[in-house]
Design a protein around this motif. Sequence first.
Motif, PDB file in Angstrom:
ATOM      1  N   GLU A   1      -4.896 -10.498  -2.210  1.00 33.71           N
ATOM      2  CA  GLU A   1      -6.071 -10.174  -1.401  1.00 33.71           C
ATOM      3  C   GLU A   1      -7.291 -10.990  -1.835  1.00 33.71           C
ATOM      4  OE1 GLU A   1      -4.945  -5.518  -0.316  1.00 33.71           O
ATOM      5  OE2 GLU A   1      -6.411  -5.926  -1.886  1.00 33.71           O
TER       6      GLU A   1
ATOM      7  N   HIS B   1       0.842  -1.209   0.000  1.00 32.85           N
ATOM      8  CA  HIS B   1       0.000   0.000   0.000  1.00 32.85           C
ATOM      9  C   HIS B   1       0.871   1.252   0.000  1.00 32.85           C
ATOM     10  CE1 HIS B   1      -3.973  -1.893   1.675  1.00 32.85           C
ATOM     11  NE2 HIS B   1      -3.628  -2.355   0.498  1.00 32.85           N
TER      12      HIS B   1
ATOM     13  N   GLU C   1      -9.192  -1.085   3.750  1.00 34.87           N
ATOM     14  CA  GLU C   1      -8.499  -2.355   4.040  1.00 34.87           C
ATOM     15  C   GLU C   1      -7.648  -2.243   5.311  1.00 34.87           C
ATOM     16  OE1 GLU C   1      -8.222  -4.157  -0.482  1.00 34.87           O
ATOM     17  OE2 GLU C   1      -6.490  -3.087   0.303  1.00 34.87           O
TER      18      GLU C   1
HETATM   19 FE   LIG Z   1      -4.822  -3.640  -0.750  1.00 32.77          FE
END
Ligand SMILES: [Fe+2]
Length: 186
Positions: A61, A13, A133
């Motif tokens: 994910e 991220h 998330e």
């Molecule tokens: Fe992600």
Amino acid sequence: MQPQAVTLIIEEHRALATVLRALRRSVDKARKSGEPPDFDELRAMLFYMDEMAARVHHANESELLFPLIRERCPALWPVLDRLLAEHGRGESAVRDLEHSLMAWQVMGDERREAFELMLGAYIEGYLGHMEVEESYVLPVAMDYLSAEDWSELDAAFTRQRGALEGSMTRGHRELFDRIVSNQLPT
Ligand SMILES: [Fe+2]
Ligand SMILES: [Fe+2]
């Protein structure tokens, strides 16, 4: 201790957010200076968002982490559905951005604003996606998944990365380093 799979997601991220910020900076700089941007550099950044996000990060994910959270925590189904839909939309959004960037390059400045608007929406959307998330899904997952679940996930993340083309993740790291070093003030 934070599971390795969570650390990996958060590190990715950070890298994705860095590239998003670099995209925004390049476009802002072009608007303020009145000069065309470095189109090749912008294309490289969109390429990174497409490949790194779609082929590596979203796959981890969508295929590994989310299914296990679904099993352990049914209350998260609606948010997982939304995140999965955003993965799909994000991938086609990058194609649209590539097209719009090409339009700016070949048609000239009259097409700049359309690209900027599309890019702005994409950046906001993607940053918001990662925020959900990190602030909601991962903390709940850490509460509900067992130590065995996490060690299974850590191993599955490693296996999935090992199955990628030899230089896939190394190549992405090199591309990321190049993007970041081009952004350094001169
Ligand atoms: Fe992600
Ligand atoms: Fe995601």
